[in-house]
Design a protein around this motif. Sequence first.
Motif, PDB file in Angstrom:
ATOM      1  N   UNK A  53     -64.176  59.769 -15.353  1.00 32.90           N
ATOM      2  CA  UNK A  53     -63.894  59.081 -16.600  1.00 32.90           C
ATOM      3  C   UNK A  53     -63.529  60.044 -17.650  1.00 32.90           C
ATOM      4  N   UNK A  54     -64.493  60.866 -17.738  1.00 32.40           N
ATOM      5  CA  UNK A  54     -64.356  62.019 -18.944  1.00 32.40           C
ATOM      6  C   UNK A  54     -62.957  62.850 -18.511  1.00 32.40           C
ATOM      7  N   UNK A  55     -62.751  63.244 -17.192  1.00 37.68           N
ATOM      8  CA  UNK A  55     -61.394  63.950 -17.172  1.00 37.68           C
ATOM      9  C   UNK A  55     -60.309  62.983 -17.398  1.00 37.68           C
ATOM     10  N   UNK A  56     -60.064  61.588 -17.382  1.00 36.97           N
ATOM     11  CA  UNK A  56     -59.094  60.821 -17.638  1.00 36.97           C
ATOM     12  C   UNK A  56     -59.017  60.898 -19.455  1.00 36.97           C
ATOM     13  N   UNK A  57     -60.231  60.510 -20.170  1.00 42.62           N
ATOM     14  CA  UNK A  57     -60.187  60.580 -21.441  1.00 42.62           C
ATOM     15  C   UNK A  57     -59.986  61.922 -22.099  1.00 42.62           C
ATOM     16  N   UNK A  58     -60.095  63.095 -21.327  1.00 38.41           N
ATOM     17  CA  UNK A  58     -59.604  64.389 -21.848  1.00 38.41           C
ATOM     18  C   UNK A  58     -58.021  64.651 -21.672  1.00 38.41           C
ATOM     19  N   UNK A  98     -52.441  55.565 -17.975  1.00 38.55           N
ATOM     20  CA  UNK A  98     -51.839  56.740 -19.028  1.00 38.55           C
ATOM     21  C   UNK A  98     -51.848  58.080 -18.219  1.00 38.55           C
ATOM     22  N   UNK A  99     -53.431  58.234 -17.538  1.00 37.39           N
ATOM     23  CA  UNK A  99     -53.743  59.366 -16.808  1.00 37.39           C
ATOM     24  C   UNK A  99     -53.087  59.713 -15.709  1.00 37.39           C
ATOM     25  N   UNK A 100     -52.538  58.743 -14.821  1.00 41.94           N
ATOM     26  CA  UNK A 100     -51.674  58.883 -13.598  1.00 41.94           C
ATOM     27  C   UNK A 100     -50.295  59.468 -14.027  1.00 41.94           C
ATOM     28  N   UNK A 101     -49.836  59.045 -15.319  1.00 40.62           N
ATOM     29  CA  UNK A 101     -48.408  59.461 -15.881  1.00 40.62           C
ATOM     30  C   UNK A 101     -48.309  61.083 -16.124  1.00 40.62           C
ATOM     31  N   UNK A 152     -53.126  65.057 -24.720  1.00 35.64           N
ATOM     32  CA  UNK A 152     -51.443  64.274 -24.930  1.00 35.64           C
ATOM     33  C   UNK A 152     -51.479  63.872 -26.217  1.00 35.64           C
ATOM     34  N   UNK A 153     -52.415  63.627 -26.999  1.00 36.29           N
ATOM     35  CA  UNK A 153     -52.320  63.058 -28.333  1.00 36.29           C
ATOM     36  C   UNK A 153     -51.848  61.451 -28.131  1.00 36.29           C
ATOM     37  N   UNK A 154     -52.379  60.821 -27.322  1.00 33.06           N
ATOM     38  CA  UNK A 154     -52.023  59.473 -27.186  1.00 33.06           C
ATOM     39  C   UNK A 154     -53.287  58.458 -27.270  1.00 33.06           C
ATOM     40  N   UNK A 155     -53.007  57.726 -28.570  1.00 38.29           N
ATOM     41  CA  UNK A 155     -54.392  56.675 -28.753  1.00 38.29           C
ATOM     42  C   UNK A 155     -54.625  55.863 -27.835  1.00 38.29           C
ATOM     43  N   UNK A 156     -56.020  55.333 -27.572  1.00 39.07           N
ATOM     44  CA  UNK A 156     -56.312  54.401 -26.450  1.00 39.07           C
ATOM     45  C   UNK A 156     -56.153  53.152 -27.181  1.00 39.07           C
ATOM     46  N   UNK A 157     -55.604  52.139 -26.075  1.00 30.49           N
ATOM     47  CA  UNK A 157     -55.660  50.720 -26.331  1.00 30.49           C
ATOM     48  C   UNK A 157     -56.679  50.171 -27.181  1.00 30.49           C
ATOM     49  N   UNK A 158     -56.508  49.632 -28.288  1.00 30.40           N
ATOM     50  CA  UNK A 158     -57.463  49.155 -29.039  1.00 30.40           C
ATOM     51  C   UNK A 158     -58.708  48.010 -28.435  1.00 30.40           C
ATOM     52  N   UNK A 159     -58.269  47.734 -27.270  1.00 28.46           N
ATOM     53  CA  UNK A 159     -59.289  46.896 -26.694  1.00 28.46           C
ATOM     54  C   UNK A 159     -60.506  47.681 -26.192  1.00 28.46           C
TER      55      UNK A 159
END
Length: 307
Positions: free
Chosen positions: A215-220, A67-70, A225-232
């Motif tokens: 990883x912290x930058x990816x989550x940010x 998702x972050x790469x997009x 973007x307001x995208x919920x993470x995969x439930x896994x």
Amino acid sequence: MAFNEVDSPVSMFNLNVKLDIVPEPNPLDIFLRDYAERMTIPLPEEMDSIEDYDQIHCNFSGGKDSIALVLLLLYGYKVPKEKLVLVHMRVDGPEEKKAFFDWKETDEYLKYCSGKLGIPLIMLSSDISLKERIEMRGMWPSSAMQFCTSYLKRDVYSKWARSLGSGKYLCVSGERAEESSRRAKKKVFETYKHANAPTKKRYVDWLRPVHHLLETEVWELMRLAGIDPHPCYEYVSRCSCKFCIFLSPAEMAKVAELHPLDFNELVEMEKRMGHTMRYEKKNPVSLLDFVKKGALDFKFDERPCAV
């Protein structure tokens, strides 16, 4: 797991597939744009200009890095949305097949992401599922022999890319250097040799645009973007196969508790093949012994296996 409903165009592997572009989403939040711009670094000098590519294929697992790469391409590098396609390789076969190694929530989640991003989704799969491939070979994938990746992701994508005919294509994937020493050594840019064919006027390159991100930058990026993470992510640290060979004992124990019938089938597969999924210091470790390292109170429930 239900996600906010968003329209998403989805196509299964079809040589004559039509990529319908969805309508533009809401205007980009200024904070996401500014943050993404700060996260960009110069693209490799040996790489052609983004504008030169006819299509950009985003290797899309539904995990945070994909998702972050997009988001980085869209809002950091200002890649036109019309050039992008989300490409997902389903290891259990076509979507109508029951999820076994895939998380059952993934198909729905991918459509949710496609709608949120406003980018079409292509779902590809092999004729032979990962479970079938393992039983045919009589052995599990390993860190030294990741045939789960080579057969069910690399080869499946390459076949599809070759079917597109002549053109200039860019495959982008979400490996990051921070994840492991092995991934840190991967090239940021290279030719995608399994699909590239200059004699047929088909050029396929491979870019890892988030290789430098933490990883912290990816989550940010995802948060902005307001995208919920995969439930896994509630149970495991990586959005990979449900029973990935790289899971920790605690993660495997949790997944086994969530999916006891599927786990029972893995235990039976070990017995049938005479080959264990895990090894420690070159010694085989059964799945039951492995999960007990992560959950001392783990109880094996010998219910009938999943079919």
